[in-house]
Design a protein around this motif. Structure first.
Motif, PDB file in Angstrom:
ATOM      1  N   GLY A 167       0.778  -1.228   0.000  1.00  0.00           N
ATOM      2  CA  GLY A 167       0.000   0.000   0.000  1.00  0.00           C
ATOM      3  C   GLY A 167       0.810   1.279   0.000  1.00  0.00           C
ATOM      4  O   GLY A 167       0.254   2.367  -0.088  1.00  0.00           O
ATOM      5  N   LEU A 168       2.125   1.186   0.090  1.00  0.00           N
ATOM      6  CA  LEU A 168       2.974   2.377   0.108  1.00  0.00           C
ATOM      7  C   LEU A 168       3.596   2.565  -1.265  1.00  0.00           C
ATOM      8  O   LEU A 168       4.244   1.659  -1.786  1.00  0.00           O
TER       9      LEU A 168
ATOM     10  N   ILE B 236       4.326   9.012  12.193  1.00  0.00           N
ATOM     11  CA  ILE B 236       4.808   7.669  12.526  1.00  0.00           C
ATOM     12  C   ILE B 236       4.490   7.431  13.994  1.00  0.00           C
ATOM     13  O   ILE B 236       4.916   8.200  14.863  1.00  0.00           O
ATOM     14  N   ASN B 237       3.716   6.393  14.245  1.00  0.00           N
ATOM     15  CA  ASN B 237       3.327   6.051  15.621  1.00  0.00           C
ATOM     16  C   ASN B 237       2.750   7.254  16.366  1.00  0.00           C
ATOM     17  O   ASN B 237       3.040   7.478  17.540  1.00  0.00           O
ATOM     18  N   GLY B 238       1.936   8.036  15.642  1.00  0.00           N
ATOM     19  CA  GLY B 238       1.252   9.166  16.257  1.00  0.00           C
ATOM     20  C   GLY B 238       2.060  10.444  16.354  1.00  0.00           C
ATOM     21  O   GLY B 238       1.543  11.488  16.730  1.00  0.00           O
TER      22      GLY B 238
ATOM     23  N   LEU C 234       1.893   4.058  10.272  1.00  0.00           N
ATOM     24  CA  LEU C 234       2.160   5.201   9.398  1.00  0.00           C
ATOM     25  C   LEU C 234       0.861   5.875   8.989  1.00  0.00           C
ATOM     26  O   LEU C 234      -0.053   5.211   8.488  1.00  0.00           O
ATOM     27  N   ALA C 235       0.786   7.174   9.195  1.00  0.00           N
ATOM     28  CA  ALA C 235      -0.307   7.966   8.637  1.00  0.00           C
ATOM     29  C   ALA C 235       0.189   8.448   7.283  1.00  0.00           C
ATOM     30  O   ALA C 235       1.194   9.157   7.192  1.00  0.00           O
ATOM     31  N   VAL C 236      -0.486   8.023   6.217  1.00  0.00           N
ATOM     32  CA  VAL C 236      -0.016   8.236   4.850  1.00  0.00           C
ATOM     33  C   VAL C 236      -1.021   9.070   4.077  1.00  0.00           C
ATOM     34  O   VAL C 236      -2.237   8.878   4.201  1.00  0.00           O
ATOM     35  N   ARG C 237      -0.508   9.989   3.254  1.00  0.00           N
ATOM     36  CA  ARG C 237      -1.323  10.725   2.280  1.00  0.00           C
ATOM     37  C   ARG C 237      -0.873  10.277   0.897  1.00  0.00           C
ATOM     38  O   ARG C 237       0.301  10.392   0.552  1.00  0.00           O
TER      39      ARG C 237
ATOM     40  N   THR D 150      -4.012   4.614   6.810  1.00  0.00           N
ATOM     41  CA  THR D 150      -3.066   4.133   7.804  1.00  0.00           C
ATOM     42  C   THR D 150      -2.476   2.822   7.315  1.00  0.00           C
ATOM     43  O   THR D 150      -3.204   1.952   6.831  1.00  0.00           O
ATOM     44  N   ILE D 151      -1.163   2.712   7.438  1.00  0.00           N
ATOM     45  CA  ILE D 151      -0.461   1.479   7.077  1.00  0.00           C
ATOM     46  C   ILE D 151       0.349   1.051   8.293  1.00  0.00           C
ATOM     47  O   ILE D 151       1.056   1.862   8.890  1.00  0.00           O
ATOM     48  N   THR D 152       0.235  -0.210   8.647  1.00  0.00           N
ATOM     49  CA  THR D 152       1.031  -0.771   9.731  1.00  0.00           C
ATOM     50  C   THR D 152       2.067  -1.704   9.113  1.00  0.00           C
ATOM     51  O   THR D 152       1.732  -2.529   8.264  1.00  0.00           O
ATOM     52  N   THR D 153       3.311  -1.537   9.525  1.00  0.00           N
ATOM     53  CA  THR D 153       4.395  -2.344   8.976  1.00  0.00           C
ATOM     54  C   THR D 153       5.410  -2.654  10.070  1.00  0.00           C
ATOM     55  O   THR D 153       5.491  -1.930  11.071  1.00  0.00           O
ATOM     56  N   ALA D 154       6.160  -3.695   9.864  1.00  0.00           N
ATOM     57  CA  ALA D 154       7.164  -4.102  10.850  1.00  0.00           C
ATOM     58  C   ALA D 154       8.485  -3.380  10.611  1.00  0.00           C
ATOM     59  O   ALA D 154       8.876  -3.142   9.469  1.00  0.00           O
ATOM     60  N   PRO D 155       9.187  -3.047  11.691  1.00  0.00           N
ATOM     61  CA  PRO D 155      10.533  -2.497  11.538  1.00  0.00           C
ATOM     62  C   PRO D 155      11.468  -3.552  10.978  1.00  0.00           C
ATOM     63  O   PRO D 155      11.203  -4.756  11.078  1.00  0.00           O
TER      64      PRO D 155
END
Length: 169
Positions: A79-80, A89-91, A146-149, A158-163
């Protein structure tokens, strides 16, 4: 003199290695010399492993453009897309992250454009300045939220991903 006093106060009490590295880095950035910093590449193996080798890196490349974090390579994060903006990132807003990391970043004099450029993550160096200081200041935990535009239409998502680790990058 005030900067020396603050560094001395920080170093007169117990600190973790990460806290010591951050306080020294903040002090050295105030020297405003691009060659004066706690060089990531010259640390002992123990320091390098403890401070820089964790699973705490963003899994994509980006550049700071006009104070905005713009994705240049999504690295397979579902999605990115290239051109998407990471708004938070994380708020924590990307603008706040950039502002806080600037106080740890080396450059000559008032050359803030150089400081910003050093905070890009573009895959040219083994250690990226952003990776080092972002991980020490804002530990990732198990995920990045991640808050993404979107670049194509400005839609927010919003996308959640692992470090990831340095080796994975």
């Amino acid at each position: 003199a005030g900067h020396f006093d603050r560094l001395a106060a920080a170093w007169s009490k117990g600190q973790t290695r990460a806290e010591a590295y951050l306080s020294l880095s903040r002090f050295l950035a105030r020297v405003r010399c691009g060659h004066t910093y706690a060089n990531f590449f010259n640390q002992s193996k123990a320091v390098s492993t403890e401070l820089f080798a964790g699973r705490d890196k963003l899994p994509f490349h980006f550049r700071w453009i006009d104070g905005r974090m713009i994705v240049t390579d999504g690295k397979g994060v579902e999605g990115l897309q290239r051109g998407d903006e990471i708004a938070a990132i994380n708020g924590r807003s990307a603008a706040d992250i950039l502002r806080s990391l600037m106080s740890f970043t080396r450059a000559d004099g008032g050359n803030d454009a150089k400081r910003v450029a050093q905070l890009n993550v573009i895959g040219l160096e083994r250690f990226e300045t952003f990776d080092v200081f972002n991980a020490l200041l804002y530990p990732a935990g198990d995920t990045f939220v991640l808050a993404v535009r979107a670049a194509r239409d400005g839609a927010a998502r919003t996308i959640t991903t692992a470090p990831i680790t340095l080796e994975q990058r």
